[in-house]
Design a protein around this motif. Structure first.
Motif, short mmCIF file in Angstrom:
data_model
loop_
_atom_site.label_atom_id
_atom_site.label_comp_id
_atom_site.label_asym_id
_atom_site.label_seq_id
_atom_site.Cartn_x
_atom_site.Cartn_y
_atom_site.Cartn_z
N GLU A 345 0.84 -1.20 0.00
CA GLU A 345 0.00 0.00 0.00
C GLU A 345 0.87 1.25 0.00
O GLU A 345 0.60 2.22 -0.70
CB GLU A 345 -0.91 0.01 1.23
CG GLU A 345 -2.20 -0.77 1.06
CD GLU A 345 -3.09 -0.19 -0.03
OE1 GLU A 345 -3.00 1.02 -0.29
OE2 GLU A 345 -3.86 -0.98 -0.61
N ARG A 398 -2.82 3.22 3.96
CA ARG A 398 -3.36 3.75 2.72
C ARG A 398 -3.75 5.21 2.83
O ARG A 398 -3.55 5.99 1.91
CB ARG A 398 -4.58 2.92 2.31
CG ARG A 398 -5.35 3.53 1.19
CD ARG A 398 -5.84 2.51 0.24
NE ARG A 398 -6.85 3.07 -0.64
CZ ARG A 398 -7.48 2.35 -1.53
NH1 ARG A 398 -7.22 1.07 -1.65
NH2 ARG A 398 -8.38 2.91 -2.30
N ASP B 116 -12.11 6.37 -1.05
CA ASP B 116 -11.42 5.79 0.09
C ASP B 116 -12.36 5.51 1.26
O ASP B 116 -12.09 4.64 2.08
CB ASP B 116 -10.29 6.71 0.55
CG ASP B 116 -9.04 6.53 -0.30
OD1 ASP B 116 -8.96 5.50 -0.97
OD2 ASP B 116 -8.19 7.42 -0.30
N TRP B 119 -13.73 2.14 0.65
CA TRP B 119 -12.66 1.16 0.86
C TRP B 119 -12.43 0.96 2.36
O TRP B 119 -12.37 -0.17 2.86
CB TRP B 119 -11.37 1.65 0.19
CG TRP B 119 -10.20 0.80 0.52
CD1 TRP B 119 -9.82 -0.35 -0.11
CD2 TRP B 119 -9.26 0.99 1.59
NE1 TRP B 119 -8.71 -0.88 0.50
CE2 TRP B 119 -8.34 -0.08 1.54
CE3 TRP B 119 -9.10 1.96 2.58
CZ2 TRP B 119 -7.29 -0.20 2.43
CZ3 TRP B 119 -8.04 1.83 3.47
CH2 TRP B 119 -7.16 0.77 3.39
N GLU B 122 -15.17 -0.98 3.96
CA GLU B 122 -15.10 -2.42 3.71
C GLU B 122 -14.03 -3.05 4.60
O GLU B 122 -14.24 -4.12 5.19
CB GLU B 122 -14.77 -2.68 2.23
CG GLU B 122 -14.93 -4.14 1.86
CD GLU B 122 -14.41 -4.45 0.48
OE1 GLU B 122 -14.16 -3.52 -0.29
OE2 GLU B 122 -14.26 -5.64 0.19
N GLN B 123 -12.88 -2.38 4.72
CA GLN B 123 -11.82 -2.90 5.59
C GLN B 123 -12.30 -3.01 7.03
O GLN B 123 -12.08 -4.02 7.70
CB GLN B 123 -10.61 -1.97 5.53
CG GLN B 123 -9.87 -1.99 4.23
CD GLN B 123 -9.18 -3.32 3.99
OE1 GLN B 123 -8.81 -4.00 4.92
NE2 GLN B 123 -9.06 -3.71 2.74
N VAL B 144 -20.58 -1.90 -4.94
CA VAL B 144 -19.87 -1.48 -3.73
C VAL B 144 -20.69 -1.82 -2.50
O VAL B 144 -20.18 -2.35 -1.50
CB VAL B 144 -19.58 0.03 -3.80
CG1 VAL B 144 -18.91 0.49 -2.54
CG2 VAL B 144 -18.72 0.34 -5.00
#
Lengths: 509, 208
Positions: A345, A398, B116, B119, B122-123, B144
């Protein structure tokens, strides 16, 4: 080989009267000692840990922490020449030397310096043992031949220490404790025979024992000022009155009792380099090599049951300076797969300035981690205490370190100062947090916004907040709760005296 | 007479088919009238809940607050995060603490790019490290949202996605979809979609 400075007799019968303390229980006391300990005592360590040697041209002193008098605990050589002594109050010291540079002592810096000194001493012998707070011991018997004798070794060590601007007093003795006594007494002696120790007792003041002040005072009342006087005391009564520990300490010093010492072990680090078969211009082509380096690292860590709190990756280029990446982890880890994910990342977000020819992976200190049971049924997820740290690492890799944070309330009346950004997962609050009488909004605006949309707004209040006149961030405001027509509850304020406009500060959410 | 029977029925080795409660695992919302309308009697755990909010601050956090307190206090031996992803304003720590939420478990994430957020959500959902994940996102395609729903299932974390009401008529894989509307005397909650339940409307719920 067994040499003594002429300052004292090689064989000194210190026993003049049959006192219990001194009748040697063992006939041993062989003339040539089995071990020889070099003690380096650093009397000015607290100040030297704060100021590098180059800055020692000015008089400087370190003061005790948590002391209203701010007693001087240590001063540099220049200050000592001008009359500053440890134990002085700060006011007295400043009266004596008005330009004195004063720093508060930092125990952490002292520990770090002592650690560096222990590592430095490893050049003389593999057996080094630091003696906090301000001395390092090294067993040098086996190294004397190499360095040309005890005196030569001491000269060499002193030259090295004074070269880095450290004031030290060295001594060599057959037992570690006696070496410490001699070094603290600043006698500058090398004693290589066990039977020479009692003869030195008269020259060792009680202060070099570092015993509790009340013990030293009690001994002073008996008229005892030095070690020789101490050794004349009867053993049994001494142990009864001052405790067997102190007697053991004396015995250890005189070689009647073995005193094992913990060895200083230099922390291991991982440092590996891998040359790429061909130059890589994109981050994706670094992955195989990175994977191999990390697999090495993973094996290295598993073998030691250790984890790392972070690592450094250098991307080496042909002509440019290396590109350096630093990865910090929320929790020590040894998981090569996770580390590769995080590094990838980071690499994806780091433009390569030039093709990469080699990779170098380095770790800092290794930390022991408890091996985790692989859980068959719960599949890691919810019962995994490392999941929280892993999520934090992933988000930060990230999004950047600052994009992920925690919040923490602060006991303070000014609303914008009643909270602060904190490292996530800090200590839990002392529950329950006192509820503020007028409720506070759940949302806070980063900056108060001008508020002028008054259509259909109903207002209740005010709550007056006046605080902070003492630190220059004076707050004098009247806060109101406003209901907008859309049903949103707002927290608005007006500066006092009511000259300024209205500002929106929070939303009740 | 019934006592021996009751004792027998309580015996741990006795299993009765009727005692298996169908429906999802839930956490009570803290509002009785809303619990009655939701299958399982609360917010679904391990699933995505989509909440359409007309404006930031209509009372969406107060609606979730009782459940968040329950979730945060769950499993004190292995505490998990309450993640706030791209919130419209900063969660104000003194108010959270006063409401009983331990602010040391809060994880605020403010990414720069909009993608982001999803993202990160989801993480957070998939990691199993979060007791609840609250995300604010504008555009989110069907794919998504499906990924988020799957991540919530995998990580056994309840996800709450706040979106503007213009997405009301789009299809969504969320297990529960609510639309909020605010009034001076309370919050109206409209249940648009609810797996294993019926659309419904609960009025004047969270009184200020």
């Amino acid at each position: 080989m067994s040499e003594s400075r002429p300052a004292f007799p090689a064989t000194a019968p210190a026993v003049r009267q049959p006192s219990l303390a001194l009748v040697p229980r063992r006939a041993a006391a062989t003339a040539a000692a089995r071990e020889l300990w070099l003690a380096a005592h650093f009397p000015r360590l607290p100040i030297e840990a704060l100021l590098p040697a180059a800055q020692s041209v000015r008089a400087a002193a370190a003061t005790a922490t948590d002391d209203p008098r701010r007693t001087i605990v240590s001063c540099n050589e220049r200050a000592a020449r001008q009359g500053i002594r440890p134990g002085m109050g700060l006011a007295a010291a400043l009266a004596l030397v008005p330009g004195l540079r004063v720093e508060e002592r930092q125990p952490a810096a002292e520990v770090a310096l002592l650690d560096r000194l222990a590592r430095w001493a490893l050049q003389f012998t593999p057996v080094v043992s630091p003696e906090p707070p301000d001395a390092v011991l090294a067993e040098v018997k086996g190294s004397l031949d190499l360095f040309g004798g005890a005196m030569a070794l001491c000269r060499r060590a002193l030259a090295g220490l004074s070269g880095s601007g450290l004031g030290a007093s060295l001594a060599i003795a057959p037992t570690p404790r006696a070496a410490l006594w001699l070094a603290r007494a600043e006698l500058g002696m090398t004693v290589t025979r066990s039977d020479a120790l009692p003869g030195l007792a008269a020259r060792l003041p009680l202060s070099c024992l570092r015993w509790p002040p009340q013990t030293v005072a009690a001994l002073g009342e008996l008229g005892i000022r030095d070690l020789a006087g101490l050794l004349r005391l009867p053993r049994a009564e001494f142990a009864m009155r001052f405790g067997p520990e102190l007697l053991d300490e004396l015995d250890a010093g005189l070689g009647r009792r073995r005193e094992p010492r913990r060895r200083h072990v230099v922390p291991e680090r991982f440092d590996d380099r891998l040359d790429l078969p061909c130059e890589a211009a994109t981050a994706i082509r670094l992955q195989p090599a990175l994977g191999r380096l990390l697999a090495n690292l993973g094996a290295f860590l598993r073998a030691r049951a250790c984890g790392i709190p972070g690592l450094r990756l250098d991307l080496l280029h042909r002509t440019r300076m290396p590109t350096r990446l630093r990865l910090g982890l929320a929790r020590p880890s040894s998981d090569a797969g996770e580390l590769q994910w995080l590094l990838s990342e980071r690499l994806a977000r780091c433009p390569l300035p030039a093709p990469v020819t080699a990779l170098r992976l380095r770790t800092g200190m290794l930390l022991p981690i408890a091996p985790r049971d692989a859980n068959l049924l719960a599949r890691g997820s919810s019962a995994d205490p490392e999941a929280t740290a892993r999520l934090l690492d992933r988000l930060r890799a990230r999004l950047g370190r600052d994009a992920v944070f925690g919040v923490c309330p602060v006991p303070e009346h000014r609303p914008e100062r009643a909270w602060r950004i904190a490292e996530p997962g800090g200590r839990p609050l002392p529950a329950p947090w006192p509820a503020t009488a007028p409720p506070r909004p759940l949302w806070m605006l980063a900056e108060p916004q001008p508020f002028d949309d008054w259509q259909g707004v109903q207002v209740s209040g005010p709550e007056r907040i006046e605080s902070g006149w003492w630190d220059g961030h004076d707050v004098r405001r009247d806060y109101y709760v406003a209901w907008t027509r859309a049903g949103v509850r707002l927290w608005i304020f007006r500066e006092r005296p009511p000259a300024g406009g209205w500002f929106l500060h929070g939303v009740f959410g | 007479m019934t006592d021996p029977l009751a004792a027998l029925l309580r015996h741990p080795r006795l299993w009765r088919g009727g005692s298996v409660t169908p429906g999802p695992a839930t956490v009570p919302t803290g509002f009785r009238r809303l619990d009655e309308r939701l299958p399982g009697g609360g917010w679904p755990l391990s699933a995505l809940t989509e909440i359409l909010v007309p404006a930031a601050g209509v009372g969406e956090i107060r609606l979730l607050l009782p459940a968040l307190c329950t979730l945060a206090a769950d499993r004190p031996e292995a505490p998990r995060w309450i993640a706030w992803l791209a919130p419209p304003h900063l969660p104000y720590a003194p108010a959270l603490a006063a409401a009983g939420l331990d602010s040391s478990r809060m994880l605020v994430v403010r990414p720069r790019a909009g993608f982001d957020v999803l993202w990160a959500m989801e993480q957070a959902l998939g990691s199993g490290a979060c007791a609840a994940v609250l995300g604010w996102a504008e555009a989110a395609g069907d794919t998504v949202l499906r990924r988020l729903a799957l991540a919530a299932e995998e990580g056994q974390s309840p996800g709450f996605l706040f979106r503007p009401p213009r997405h009301r008529d789009e299809s969504s894989p969320a297990a529960l979809r609510l639309s909020l509307s605010a009034h001076a005397d309370g919050l109206d909650v409209e249940i648009l979609k609810c797996r294993g339940g019926m659309p419904a409307r609960v009025t004047r719920l969270v009184r200020p």
